[in-house]
Design an enzyme around this catalytic site. Structure first.
Site, PDB file in Angstrom:
ATOM      1  N   GLN A  23      10.464  30.569  70.104  1.00 40.65           N
ATOM      2  CA  GLN A  23      10.198  29.214  70.608  1.00 40.65           C
ATOM      3  C   GLN A  23      10.641  29.096  72.061  1.00 40.65           C
ATOM      4  O   GLN A  23       9.928  28.528  72.899  1.00 40.65           O
ATOM      5  CB  GLN A  23      10.918  28.188  69.735  1.00 40.65           C
ATOM      6  CG  GLN A  23      10.397  28.170  68.303  1.00 40.65           C
ATOM      7  CD  GLN A  23      11.174  27.247  67.392  1.00 40.65           C
ATOM      8  OE1 GLN A  23      12.182  26.672  67.796  1.00 40.65           O
ATOM      9  NE2 GLN A  23      10.720  27.111  66.160  1.00 40.65           N
TER      10      GLN A  23
ATOM     11  N   ASP B  41      12.344  33.244  58.851  1.00 43.90           N
ATOM     12  CA  ASP B  41      11.886  32.140  57.988  1.00 43.90           C
ATOM     13  C   ASP B  41      11.813  32.546  56.515  1.00 43.90           C
ATOM     14  O   ASP B  41      11.675  31.689  55.637  1.00 43.90           O
ATOM     15  CB  ASP B  41      10.507  31.643  58.451  1.00 43.90           C
ATOM     16  CG  ASP B  41      10.587  30.960  59.804  1.00 43.90           C
ATOM     17  OD1 ASP B  41      11.697  30.566  60.219  1.00 43.90           O
ATOM     18  OD2 ASP B  41       9.541  30.839  60.464  1.00 43.90           O
TER      19      ASP B  41
HETATM   20  C1  S3P Z   1       8.704  30.009  65.437  1.00 50.81           C
HETATM   21  C2  S3P Z   1       9.758  30.792  65.761  1.00 50.81           C
HETATM   22  C3  S3P Z   1      10.929  30.968  64.889  1.00 50.81           C
HETATM   23  C4  S3P Z   1      10.719  30.407  63.496  1.00 50.81           C
HETATM   24  C5  S3P Z   1       9.978  29.120  63.493  1.00 50.81           C
HETATM   25  C6  S3P Z   1       8.631  29.274  64.168  1.00 50.81           C
HETATM   26  C7  S3P Z   1       7.570  29.934  66.371  1.00 50.81           C
HETATM   27  O1  S3P Z   1      12.012  30.345  65.511  1.00 50.81           O
HETATM   28  O2  S3P Z   1      11.962  30.254  62.832  1.00 50.81           O
HETATM   29  O3  S3P Z   1       9.767  28.671  62.157  1.00 50.81           O
HETATM   30  O4  S3P Z   1       6.483  29.496  65.966  1.00 50.81           O
HETATM   31  O5  S3P Z   1       7.748  30.323  67.536  1.00 50.81           O
HETATM   32  P1  S3P Z   1      12.823  31.033  66.713  1.00 50.81           P
HETATM   33  O6  S3P Z   1      12.188  32.361  67.021  1.00 50.81           O
HETATM   34  O7  S3P Z   1      12.719  30.148  67.865  1.00 50.81           O
HETATM   35  O8  S3P Z   1      14.196  31.204  66.167  1.00 50.81           O
END
Ligand code: S3P
Length: 440
Positions: free
Chosen positions: A176, A322
């Protein structure tokens, strides 16, 4: 209050598809909205999280026409009108609902706009850390005021503007954060580089490439140059492997089961769950049938076996972050020990997933030790049905609905409306599976 009641099943035999990928649907809505024309998006996930991002893009001027819907939820096929990177100011607060991905990606986008905006969300989202995106986006030139009750948390008041490119070494392995910076980088003059401490899901990079914005990866560094406008393209979202994960574990841990999931995303930054299940003794056959849209997609076939505990490797953690709630359930069902460490990030997901998984597993009679960064589960104890909370967290609700399929007696999960944030139709799929049918 919506609840799910589950009783044990003998085995699982089914062949079906799971709904579209959540991570990819967010990105499809954003990239289509930035593009230079109309993009048709098929198999879009009409979950609350993705509908919030779609609505946000609408507020920024990227309107859409609905072509097909999933009854009771929202669009699955739609035409999105791209804005050629010229977004308009939202008239209102942009509501991201429960979605960390929506808020963090949109924060990157909005930081680069010549207008101010406010991003908000529900109580869970407004308690999750936003400093991790505020810091790099402010280094690029945005001003972001985290004005929530919890320090460093949403609502976020964003004063956007002309940003400068940045080279940023991420302290946490977060797709993210990486994506927020890369999206902001599209609006700068020059090259923006993100250095990740471990591999994270690469959907943003793949989608940028698909929309003809080349990103360059050298080792752990990913770079994008600002300037070009994404070319409008049609795109079909593959099924969500994180949703398939619930059925994969249910089948893998149930000797006599046979499961075939078709058209599911098989991006290697998302498939560590399969590696772990194979290490645990599961019989799994994976076939990639297409990669034409930048995302590998295909089928996963599972034959149930007795599972054995394993240790999740440090580098696997971001790839299956996840899936930890359902993997912990697999650990409780397996014989031997399942060790999950280096997963402190779980404490800042939709719930504190180390605490909520531990509480629910213990309530079902499982043995485990909880650590700041994970847990160690001693598998093999018979699970007993219990009345459990979802803690407002979709993946906790679904993981323990699956645990209920293996428990003695009835399992009740309270507060399951949150499942709609990622898997609209889960309860129908569960009912079909319990009746021995393949979900439609
Ligand atoms: C996601 C990245 C993950 C994941 C989230 C979706 C994304 O989080 O846990 O459900 O779509 O980029 P982070 O990689 O930021 O921890």
């Amino acid at each position: 209050m919506s609840i799910i009641k589950v009783k044990p099943i003998k085995h699982l035999r089914a062949e079906f598809e799971v709904p579209g990928d959540k991570s990819i649907s967010h990105r499809a809505a954003i990239m289509a909205g930035l593009s230079d024309g109309v993009c048709r998006i098929d198999n879009f996930l009409p979950s609350e999280d993705c509908l919030c991002t779609l609505h946000a893009m609408n507020q920024l001027g990227a309107k859409h026409d609905v072509l097909e819907t999933q009854a009771g939820y929202g669009p699955t096929s739609l035409n999105i009108q791209g804005m050629s990177m010229q977004l308009s100011a939202p008239a209102d607060v942009v509501d991201c609902g429960n979605s960390g991905t929506g808020m963090r990606l949109l924060a990157g986008l909005l930081s680069a706009q010549p207008f101010d905006s406010v991003l908000s969300g529900d109580a869970s989202l407004c308690s999750r850390p936003m400093g991790r995106i505020i810091k790099p986006l402010e280094q690029m030139g945005a001003t972001i005021h985290a004005c929530g009750d919890v320090a460093g948390c949403a609502p976020l008041r964003i004063t956007g503007g002309k940003l400068k490119p940045l080279t940023y070494e991420m302290p946490v392995a977060s797709a993210q954060v990486k994506s927020a910076i890369l999206l902001a980088g599209l609006f700068t003059e020059g090259k923006t580089t993100v250095i990740q401490p471990a591999e994270t899901r690469d959907h943003t990079e793949r989608m940028l490439d698909y929309f003809r914005i080349p990103s360059v990866r050298v080792g752990d560094e990913i770079s994008v140059c600002g300037g070009p406008i994404p070319e409008s393209r049609d795109f079909r979202v593959p099924g969500d492997i994180s949703s398939a994960a619930f059925w994969m574990v249910a089948a893998a841990a149930h000797p006599g089961s046979h499961l075939m999931i078709q058209n599911v995303g098989l991006n290697p930054t998302r498939t560590a769950l399969i590696d772990v299940l194979i290490r645990m003794g599961a019989k799994i056959n994976v076939v990639v049938t297409s990669e034409d849209q930048g995302e590998p997609c295909g089928s996963v076939e599972i034959t149930g076996q007795t599972l054995h505990g394993t240790e999740i490797l440090r580098d696997e953690v971001p790839n299956l972050i996840d899936e930890v709630p359902i993997l912990a359930v697999a650990g409780a069902l397996a014989d031997g020990r399942m060790v999950i460490r280096n997963a402190k990030e779980l404490r800042v997901k939709e719930s504190d997933r180390i605490a909520t998984v531990a509480q629910n597993l213990r309530a079902m009679g499982a043995e485990l030790d909880e650590f700041e960064d994970g847990m160690e589960i001693t598998g093999g104890a018979a699970l007993k049905g219990a009345e459990l909370e979802s803690f407002g967290d979709h993946r906790i609700a679904m993981a323990f609905a699956i645990a209920g399929l293996f428990a003695q007696g009835e399992t009740i999960i309270n507060n399951t409306a949150c499942i709609d944030t990622s898997y609209p139709g889960f309860a129908d799929h569960l009912s079909a599976i319990c009746l021995g049918h393949s979900p439609k």
